[in-house]
Write a protein that holds these residues in place. Structure first.
Motif, PDB file in Angstrom:
ATOM      1  N   SER A   1       0.825  -1.210   0.000  1.00 26.31           N
ATOM      2  CA  SER A   1       0.000   0.000   0.000  1.00 26.31           C
ATOM      3  C   SER A   1       0.861   1.262   0.000  1.00 26.31           C
ATOM      4  CB  SER A   1      -0.946  -0.043   1.206  1.00 26.31           C
ATOM      5  OG  SER A   1      -1.826   1.065   1.190  1.00 26.31           O
ATOM      6  N   ARG A   2       0.661   2.126   0.995  1.00 24.94           N
ATOM      7  CA  ARG A   2       1.406   3.391   1.044  1.00 24.94           C
ATOM      8  C   ARG A   2       2.670   3.288   1.881  1.00 24.94           C
ATOM      9  NH1 ARG A   2       0.134   6.065   5.896  1.00 24.94           N
ATOM     10  NH2 ARG A   2      -1.561   5.089   7.073  1.00 24.94           N
ATOM     11  N   PHE A   3       3.007   2.094   2.322  1.00 27.30           N
ATOM     12  CA  PHE A   3       4.134   1.931   3.244  1.00 27.30           C
ATOM     13  C   PHE A   3       5.426   1.617   2.482  1.00 27.30           C
ATOM     14  CE2 PHE A   3       0.290   0.767   5.661  1.00 27.30           C
ATOM     15  CZ  PHE A   3       0.354   1.755   6.635  1.00 27.30           C
ATOM     16  N   TRP A   4       6.006   2.640   1.872  1.00 26.95           N
ATOM     17  CA  TRP A   4       7.244   2.483   1.113  1.00 26.95           C
ATOM     18  C   TRP A   4       8.393   1.983   1.997  1.00 26.95           C
ATOM     19  CZ3 TRP A   4      10.538   5.610   3.643  1.00 26.95           C
ATOM     20  CH2 TRP A   4      10.010   6.752   4.275  1.00 26.95           C
ATOM     21  N   GLY A   5       8.365   2.344   3.284  1.00 27.25           N
ATOM     22  CA  GLY A   5       9.441   1.932   4.182  1.00 27.25           C
ATOM     23  C   GLY A   5       9.481   0.441   4.427  1.00 27.25           C
ATOM     24  N   GLY A   6       8.400  -0.276   4.066  1.00 22.15           N
ATOM     25  CA  GLY A   6       8.370  -1.723   4.224  1.00 22.15           C
ATOM     26  C   GLY A   6       8.972  -2.466   3.047  1.00 22.15           C
ATOM     27  N   THR A   7       9.540  -1.748   2.097  1.00 24.46           N
ATOM     28  CA  THR A   7      10.211  -2.389   0.961  1.00 24.46           C
ATOM     29  C   THR A   7      11.346  -3.275   1.470  1.00 24.46           C
ATOM     30  OG1 THR A   7       9.683  -0.535  -0.511  1.00 24.46           O
ATOM     31  CG2 THR A   7      11.535  -1.957  -1.148  1.00 24.46           C
ATOM     32  N   THR A   8      11.388  -4.491   0.947  1.00 24.85           N
ATOM     33  CA  THR A   8      12.481  -5.409   1.321  1.00 24.85           C
ATOM     34  C   THR A   8      13.401  -5.610   0.127  1.00 24.85           C
ATOM     35  OG1 THR A   8      11.096  -7.320   0.773  1.00 24.85           O
ATOM     36  CG2 THR A   8      11.151  -6.619   3.086  1.00 24.85           C
ATOM     37  N   THR A   9      14.666  -5.880   0.423  1.00 24.67           N
ATOM     38  CA  THR A   9      15.655  -5.996  -0.642  1.00 24.67           C
ATOM     39  C   THR A   9      16.831  -6.815  -0.153  1.00 24.67           C
ATOM     40  OG1 THR A   9      16.883  -4.698  -2.289  1.00 24.67           O
ATOM     41  CG2 THR A   9      16.951  -3.908  -0.023  1.00 24.67           C
ATOM     42  N   SER A  10      17.838  -6.961  -1.001  1.00 22.26           N
ATOM     43  CA  SER A  10      19.068  -7.669  -0.646  1.00 22.26           C
ATOM     44  C   SER A  10      20.256  -6.746  -0.910  1.00 22.26           C
ATOM     45  CB  SER A  10      19.217  -8.933  -1.503  1.00 22.26           C
ATOM     46  OG  SER A  10      19.451  -8.585  -2.860  1.00 22.26           O
ATOM     47  N   PRO A  11      21.391  -7.006  -0.276  1.00 23.88           N
ATOM     48  CA  PRO A  11      22.585  -6.221  -0.603  1.00 23.88           C
ATOM     49  C   PRO A  11      22.935  -6.308  -2.085  1.00 23.88           C
ATOM     50  CG  PRO A  11      22.938  -7.439   1.438  1.00 23.88           C
ATOM     51  CD  PRO A  11      21.641  -7.931   0.861  1.00 23.88           C
ATOM     52  N   ALA A  12      22.770  -7.476  -2.687  1.00 21.59           N
ATOM     53  CA  ALA A  12      23.085  -7.632  -4.106  1.00 21.59           C
ATOM     54  C   ALA A  12      22.221  -6.726  -4.975  1.00 21.59           C
ATOM     55  CB  ALA A  12      22.910  -9.091  -4.525  1.00 21.59           C
ATOM     56  N   ASP A  13      20.941  -6.596  -4.617  1.00 17.32           N
ATOM     57  CA  ASP A  13      20.063  -5.715  -5.394  1.00 17.32           C
ATOM     58  C   ASP A  13      20.402  -4.246  -5.194  1.00 17.32           C
ATOM     59  OD1 ASP A  13      18.587  -7.387  -6.959  1.00 17.32           O
ATOM     60  OD2 ASP A  13      16.652  -6.968  -6.002  1.00 17.32           O
ATOM     61  N   ARG A  14      20.903  -3.883  -4.019  1.00 16.00           N
ATOM     62  CA  ARG A  14      21.338  -2.493  -3.822  1.00 16.00           C
ATOM     63  C   ARG A  14      22.521  -2.193  -4.745  1.00 16.00           C
ATOM     64  NH1 ARG A  14      17.453   0.331  -2.545  1.00 16.00           N
ATOM     65  NH2 ARG A  14      16.488  -1.458  -3.570  1.00 16.00           N
ATOM     66  N   ILE A  15      23.409  -3.174  -4.914  1.00 13.87           N
ATOM     67  CA  ILE A  15      24.541  -2.995  -5.827  1.00 13.87           C
ATOM     68  C   ILE A  15      24.029  -2.876  -7.261  1.00 13.87           C
ATOM     69  CG2 ILE A  15      26.657  -4.022  -6.725  1.00 13.87           C
ATOM     70  CD1 ILE A  15      26.878  -3.067  -3.819  1.00 13.87           C
ATOM     71  N   ARG A  16      23.035  -3.686  -7.624  1.00 14.21           N
ATOM     72  CA  ARG A  16      22.469  -3.611  -8.976  1.00 14.21           C
ATOM     73  C   ARG A  16      21.842  -2.244  -9.225  1.00 14.21           C
ATOM     74  NH1 ARG A  16      20.292  -8.884  -7.485  1.00 14.21           N
ATOM     75  NH2 ARG A  16      21.583 -10.508  -8.402  1.00 14.21           N
TER      76      ARG A  16
END
Length: 299
Positions: A161-176
């Protein structure tokens, strides 16, 4: 006798006179440059890498909570990581770069003046109200999912919904994501990418902690950090930092993410410990050795 004595004196005087000195041109010694060849010292580099990974593992295992990281140097090609593909790490404010990138990728005419002001406050000050506004304009979770698919972030899931802060990710995707901002892709123009990275370089001083600890004097840093309490997970914190450190012989992309931290300060300390160790020892991973040039080169 007087005449004879005078003659002897004259002869003696003439014999004592020195011949004129004629200058002689003398060449300075010529310095011959020593010819040497440089080669990668693969064995020493492998040993240094093994020691660094061992020391990082020991450091991380001695810290509270979960700690995962990924690093990639665009100059040397060196990669490092531990838990780099763990994709359930909360981004918190780290998702604000995603919001701006997705908004720009879906626009042909760029941002208007009001949106540019919101974007500046969202990245440099980590303004949550600005993030709320631009998250909606970017199209919420559905549009973010489409953007992630276009740029190859397969380990990132937008917040509900409107909760952008709940986005989940990985260190590898941050590098991408950083690579996309540097090299292009996903519909981002050069001007778009310059805007995002430029704002990340202007993060206000009290929020410039984290992966910046990997920087040497004079290096340029572009980063975005995230931090949030997690009251439903034993009152712990999630603290993250990712960014780019650029300097002579180095273009380091680094992401360090933590969860279940007893406090924000502990998370920051852990992130900076990892970043500092990588930054200080990165050059040792690609050492070189020298050998004299062959006397008779083989053609």
């Amino acid at each position: 006798m007087w005449v004879a004595g005078a003659g002897l004196a004259l002869v003696a005087a003439c014999g004592a006179e020195r011949a004129p000195v004629v200058p002689v041109a003398v060449r300075a010694p010529v310095k011959v440059a020593r010819c040497v060849l440089k080669f990668p010292d693969v064995r020493a580099g492998s040993a240094a890498r093994a020691r660094l990974l061992r020391d990082l593992s020991r450091y991380v295992s001695g810290r509270p909570g979960r700690v995962v990281f990924a690093a990639h140097d665009l100059v040397t090609g060196v990669t490092l990581g531990q838990g780099a593909h763990d994709h359930d790490m909360i981004t918190a404010s780290g998702a604000k770069v995603d919001i701006l990138a997705a908004l720009l990728a879906n626009r042909t005419g760029g941002l208007d003046e009001g949106e540019h002001d919101l974007a500046t406050r969202m990245i440099t000050e980590s303004d949550n109200g600005a993030a709320d506004a631009l998250w909606s304009r970017a199209g919420l979770g559905g549009a973010m999912s489409a953007f992630y698919g276009r740029v190859g972030l397969r380990e990132t899931t937008p917040g509900p919904s409107r909760f952008w802060g709940g986005t989940t990710t990985s260190p590898a995707d941050r590098i991408r994501l950083l690579k996309v901002l540097i090299r292009g892709g996903g519909g981002l123009s050069r001007a778009d990418r310059r805007l995002v990275l430029g704002l990340m370089e202007r993060v206000q001083k009290d929020q410039a902690w984290g992966v910046s600890a990997a920087a040497r004097p004079g290096d340029r840093v572009a980063l975005k950090n995230g931090w949030t309490p997690r009251p439903f997970i034993q009152n712990t914190w999630a603290v993250t930092s990712y960014g780019r450190v650029v300097g002579p012989g180095r273009d380091l992309l680094l992401s360090v993410q933590t969860d279940r931290q007893p406090g924000e300060g502990t998370g920051i300390e852990t992130i900076e410990g990892v970043a500092r160790m990588i930054g200080a020892r990165l050059d040792a991973l690609t050492p070189t050795t020298t050998r004299p040039c062959p006397a008779k080169p083989v053609l």
